[in-house]
Design a protein around this motif. Structure first.
Motif, PDB file in Angstrom:
ATOM      1  N   THR A 195       0.911  -1.194   0.143  1.00 47.82           N
ATOM      2  CA  THR A 195       0.032   0.032  -0.062  1.00 47.82           C
ATOM      3  C   THR A 195       0.820   1.175  -0.063  1.00 47.82           C
ATOM      4  OG1 THR A 195      -1.617  -1.224   1.322  1.00 47.82           O
ATOM      5  CG2 THR A 195      -1.911   1.180   1.157  1.00 47.82           C
ATOM      6  N   ILE A 196       0.665   2.053  -0.782  1.00 57.83           N
ATOM      7  CA  ILE A 196       1.389   3.592  -0.957  1.00 57.83           C
ATOM      8  C   ILE A 196       0.488   4.571  -0.639  1.00 57.83           C
ATOM      9  CG2 ILE A 196       3.193   2.652  -2.134  1.00 57.83           C
ATOM     10  CD1 ILE A 196       2.038   3.974  -4.693  1.00 57.83           C
ATOM     11  N   GLY A 197       0.928   5.597  -0.069  1.00 59.03           N
ATOM     12  CA  GLY A 197       0.061   6.775   0.011  1.00 59.03           C
ATOM     13  C   GLY A 197      -0.288   6.858   1.900  1.00 59.03           C
ATOM     14  N   LEU A 198      -0.155   5.959   2.526  1.00 57.12           N
ATOM     15  CA  LEU A 198       0.077   6.016   3.892  1.00 57.12           C
ATOM     16  C   LEU A 198       1.679   6.446   4.408  1.00 57.12           C
ATOM     17  CD1 LEU A 198      -1.058   2.413   4.877  1.00 57.12           C
ATOM     18  CD2 LEU A 198      -2.078   4.373   5.090  1.00 57.12           C
ATOM     19  N   PRO A 199       1.522   7.120   5.518  1.00 54.32           N
ATOM     20  CA  PRO A 199       2.879   7.695   6.031  1.00 54.32           C
ATOM     21  C   PRO A 199       4.160   6.617   6.176  1.00 54.32           C
ATOM     22  CG  PRO A 199       1.225   8.177   7.615  1.00 54.32           C
ATOM     23  CD  PRO A 199       0.830   7.049   6.687  1.00 54.32           C
ATOM     24  N   TYR A 200       3.968   5.447   5.716  1.00 52.83           N
ATOM     25  CA  TYR A 200       4.780   4.530   5.581  1.00 52.83           C
ATOM     26  C   TYR A 200       4.612   3.426   4.787  1.00 52.83           C
ATOM     27  CZ  TYR A 200       1.209   2.589   8.558  1.00 52.83           C
ATOM     28  OH  TYR A 200      -0.144   2.068   9.047  1.00 52.83           O
ATOM     29  N   VAL A 201       5.564   2.558   4.504  1.00 53.98           N
ATOM     30  CA  VAL A 201       5.106   1.465   3.378  1.00 53.98           C
ATOM     31  C   VAL A 201       4.597   0.104   3.971  1.00 53.98           C
ATOM     32  CG1 VAL A 201       6.233  -0.369   2.309  1.00 53.98           C
ATOM     33  CG2 VAL A 201       7.153   1.881   2.162  1.00 53.98           C
ATOM     34  N   ARG A 202       3.595  -0.296   3.692  1.00 55.14           N
ATOM     35  CA  ARG A 202       2.715  -1.279   4.313  1.00 55.14           C
ATOM     36  C   ARG A 202       2.733  -2.337   3.246  1.00 55.14           C
ATOM     37  NH1 ARG A 202      -3.027  -3.097   3.141  1.00 55.14           N
ATOM     38  NH2 ARG A 202      -2.624  -5.214   3.904  1.00 55.14           N
ATOM     39  N   ILE A 237       8.042  -9.457   3.903  1.00 52.80           N
ATOM     40  CA  ILE A 237       9.010  -8.818   5.041  1.00 52.80           C
ATOM     41  C   ILE A 237      10.082  -8.307   4.105  1.00 52.80           C
ATOM     42  CG2 ILE A 237      10.507  -9.202   6.520  1.00 52.80           C
ATOM     43  CD1 ILE A 237       8.702 -11.204   8.095  1.00 52.80           C
ATOM     44  N   LYS A 238      10.752  -9.145   3.142  1.00 52.74           N
ATOM     45  CA  LYS A 238      11.666  -8.760   2.298  1.00 52.74           C
ATOM     46  C   LYS A 238      11.447  -7.536   1.504  1.00 52.74           C
ATOM     47  CE  LYS A 238      13.575 -13.253   1.748  1.00 52.74           C
ATOM     48  NZ  LYS A 238      14.146 -14.484   0.756  1.00 52.74           N
ATOM     49  N   CYS A 239      10.142  -7.503   0.768  1.00 53.71           N
ATOM     50  CA  CYS A 239       9.597  -6.476   0.039  1.00 53.71           C
ATOM     51  C   CYS A 239       9.681  -5.046   0.895  1.00 53.71           C
ATOM     52  CB  CYS A 239       8.390  -6.926  -0.635  1.00 53.71           C
ATOM     53  SG  CYS A 239       7.573  -5.487  -1.634  1.00 53.71           S
ATOM     54  N   ALA A 240       9.158  -5.347   2.161  1.00 55.14           N
ATOM     55  CA  ALA A 240       9.004  -4.056   2.960  1.00 55.14           C
ATOM     56  C   ALA A 240      10.272  -3.514   3.253  1.00 55.14           C
ATOM     57  CB  ALA A 240       8.352  -4.484   4.206  1.00 55.14           C
ATOM     58  N   VAL A 241      11.258  -4.403   3.628  1.00 59.45           N
ATOM     59  CA  VAL A 241      12.864  -4.033   4.098  1.00 59.45           C
ATOM     60  C   VAL A 241      13.506  -3.384   2.621  1.00 59.45           C
ATOM     61  CG1 VAL A 241      14.878  -4.692   4.618  1.00 59.45           C
ATOM     62  CG2 VAL A 241      13.052  -5.604   5.748  1.00 59.45           C
ATOM     63  N   LYS A 242      13.238  -3.943   1.617  1.00 65.21           N
ATOM     64  CA  LYS A 242      13.962  -3.472   0.393  1.00 65.21           C
ATOM     65  C   LYS A 242      13.352  -2.112  -0.034  1.00 65.21           C
ATOM     66  CE  LYS A 242      14.621  -4.716  -4.472  1.00 65.21           C
ATOM     67  NZ  LYS A 242      13.947  -5.602  -5.706  1.00 65.21           N
ATOM     68  N   ALA A 243      11.776  -1.851   0.226  1.00 63.60           N
ATOM     69  CA  ALA A 243      11.372  -0.646  -0.133  1.00 63.60           C
ATOM     70  C   ALA A 243      11.730   0.484   0.908  1.00 63.60           C
ATOM     71  CB  ALA A 243       9.919  -0.840   0.134  1.00 63.60           C
ATOM     72  N   VAL A 244      11.944   0.262   2.141  1.00 63.77           N
ATOM     73  CA  VAL A 244      12.196   1.164   3.244  1.00 63.77           C
ATOM     74  C   VAL A 244      13.898   1.457   2.816  1.00 63.77           C
ATOM     75  CG1 VAL A 244      13.193   1.506   5.571  1.00 63.77           C
ATOM     76  CG2 VAL A 244      10.973   0.410   4.936  1.00 63.77           C
ATOM     77  N   ARG A 245      14.507   0.306   2.521  1.00 64.18           N
ATOM     78  CA  ARG A 245      15.857   0.862   1.876  1.00 64.18           C
ATOM     79  C   ARG A 245      15.968   1.924   0.884  1.00 64.18           C
ATOM     80  NH1 ARG A 245      19.685  -1.620   4.944  1.00 64.18           N
ATOM     81  NH2 ARG A 245      19.514  -3.790   6.018  1.00 64.18           N
ATOM     82  N   GLN A 246      15.007   1.466  -0.316  1.00 65.80           N
ATOM     83  CA  GLN A 246      15.128   2.320  -1.526  1.00 65.80           C
ATOM     84  C   GLN A 246      14.707   3.686  -1.200  1.00 65.80           C
ATOM     85  OE1 GLN A 246      14.419  -1.466  -4.651  1.00 65.80           O
ATOM     86  NE2 GLN A 246      12.717  -0.445  -3.944  1.00 65.80           N
TER      87      GLN A 246
END
Lengths: 342, 342
Positions: free
Chosen positions: A298-305, A331-340
């Motif tokens: 989900t994008i558009g929240l104040p964080y990645v979900r 989990i991997k996708c969330a971590v990757k998104a945060v890093r990106q």
């Protein structure tokens, strides 16, 4: 509540329905040392249910933090998983048998997790939320009007528009209209909706695919892109003008591209993100090749979900046969998104 | 006209528009000895255009039979390709520049080829027709009302219903509605149309996939199969009852299966044929993975007809850059279908 953690991303995981496969797929995912090594981890769930799930997978006991006091400090710097229970453990949580109490607990966990996210993301923390599946019918019994995670979190964080992205290994797909009857798609697909979705995807492009110049393709609505208006007018009257306006903001948008061309192009690396005009246009090709590897974001929240691409699966819950592959991917996708995103 | 040929299948190939890539992809396909070895071959085309195409690919000169006399005998038993021209060669056939004369010749070739098929298939011959692409706008200039090969051959052979099948290496997909606006799909998708299509597919199942007990899956129309009517009623009111009736005739039909499940299942070998409710539902997943390997097949004619999955491509015609892969596949698929049908 203050969170003291390492310089790894912080991932908050919610249990989902305690009678579903959520607890066991979370435990399964965290039993992989590679997954545990990616992030500091908080699991928000029922203490009794989650401890049992951890034990059945041979996981080390998590630290348990069962006080929701706002003054306390939570220390994650030792790398152990932290388990937080927002209330008192359930007396009776049998796999496969969803209850009203379980649904209430599911909701309490989601509330606590979103509070943690709200505090943490405000301070610029590198955080993501990963949610295990809930049963919307069960939750709407204790919280009338509950439709799903996406809408609930949107309202809780007081944002007015969020977008669903399917992230796989080879494809990233955004369905512009979602769970509506096929016959209503043409009416619901307005230029405004497409524009808002495109702009949200443009804003989140680095989170979604790690590329600042992400190539975004917009699918046509009608067969062969409508053949110049002969097979439906929407591609000319709605989609094309919207793309032209969006390109003034962000030039790397192309389309409308016929659906039987755009997925071939994306699958072979020619596009980073595909905007699908309706659910099955995007989901049928996506799930064909990303069934186990695909994650909802989900994008558009104040964080990645993110969330795995499956439901509560009450029918197989508690049998330890549910695959944790999709939850690991979430989990991997969330971590990757945060890093990106950094 | 009597055709004397070997015990291999007989494949009749039509040139398509002489200004398109048809002539060169035919020559390219036939320059592969493996393709030539599959069948006895008749190419129906403009003699000058086709001889030039053959020569540019270094193909051995075909035998030329330019008389359309019904009393003559055509001998294919020496294994050489036979070229038949239904009229006199075109004076002026420049690649990339379609003309009215070229369109008329395209149509004359199609007429001759369908006459050959009519005579031959009546005598139980193992024959298939493979058509190179035509430009429907050009042909409708000389034959008003021309929509495409499928409808033209249907009317010429006086059958009232034909079905399009996309045959690839891993997927075989039948779009039940075809080139109509997305918003009209719900209205056009009647139980009668689905039933007729299903029965035609059941009849042709061995031709399509070589299996007498072919597993046929029917896709749902709405997201998640409509979720019991909450997201559209057609899956309950139209598709499900039709499948139930069809199963009384042929039991190996399952569905409705949500589109984001059915293609994953088929792609992984769990189904032989997928019935898609509309063009992009079937074509988007199909072309994603079968772009070069996919072939169009028409069933319901007195014989099997296949065609490559591309158009006339006037923009690249004559440059010898067009790929013959799809045309080779069309010939191979036709031969396989003929062999399977026996």
């Amino acid at each position: 509540m203050r969170i003291s953690h390492t310089n790894r991303p912080l991932v908050v995981v919610t249990m989902g329905d305690p009678a579903g496969i959520g607890p066991e797929v979370i435990a399964g995912a965290l039993s992989d040392p590679d997954v545990r090594g990616l992030a500091d981890l908080i699991v928000v769930g029922d203490a009794r249910v989650m401890l049992a799930a951890f034990e059945s997978r041979g996981l080390p006991q998590p630290k348990v933090h069962d006080k929701q006091g706002s003054g306390s400090t939570v220390d994650l710097s030792d790398g152990r998983v932290l388990l937080m229970d927002p209330g008192i453990p359930l007396d009776n949580a049998e796999p496969g048998k969803p209850t009203r109490e379980g649904a209430q607990k599911t909701l309490d966990c989601l509330d606590l997790a979103s509070d943690i996210m709200k505090e943490g993301s405000g301070s610029g923390g590198r955080m993501a939320l990963v949610t295990a599946p809930v049963n919307k019918e069960m939750i709407s019994g204790v919280k009338p009007g509950f439709i799903g995670h996406t809408e609930y979190l949107r309202d809780r964080h007081e944002v007015d528009f969020v977008t669903m992205v399917l992230v796989g290994e080879k494809l990233r797909v955004v369905p512009v209209t979602r769970h509506i009857p096929l016959k209503d798609v043409s009416r619901e697909l307005t230029g405004d909706l497409l524009m808002r979705t495109l702009m949200q995807v443009v804003d989140a492009r680095v989170v979604i695919c790690g590329r600042n110049e992400a190539r975004i393709g917009v699918s046509a609505l009608n067969p062969h892109g409508g053949e110049g208006g002969k097979i439906g007018k929407e591609d000319i009257s709605v989609i094309k003008p919207t793309i032209d306006r969006a390109r003034a903001v962000y030039p790397h948008i192309v389309g409308p591209i016929p659906a039987d061309v755009i997925f071939h192009k994306a699958f072979n690396g020619g596009l980073d993100i595909v905007m699908a005009m309706y659910h099955d246009q995007g989901l049928a090709p996506f799930k064909m090749v990303e069934f186990e590897t695909g994650v909802n974001m989900t994008i558009g929240l104040p964080y990645v979900r993110t969330s795995p691409d499956h439901g509560t699966a009450f029918d197989i819950a508690g049998k330890n046969i549910a695959s944790s592959v999709s939850f690991k991917q979430a989990i991997k996708c969330a971590v990757k998104a945060v890093r990106q995103a950094v």
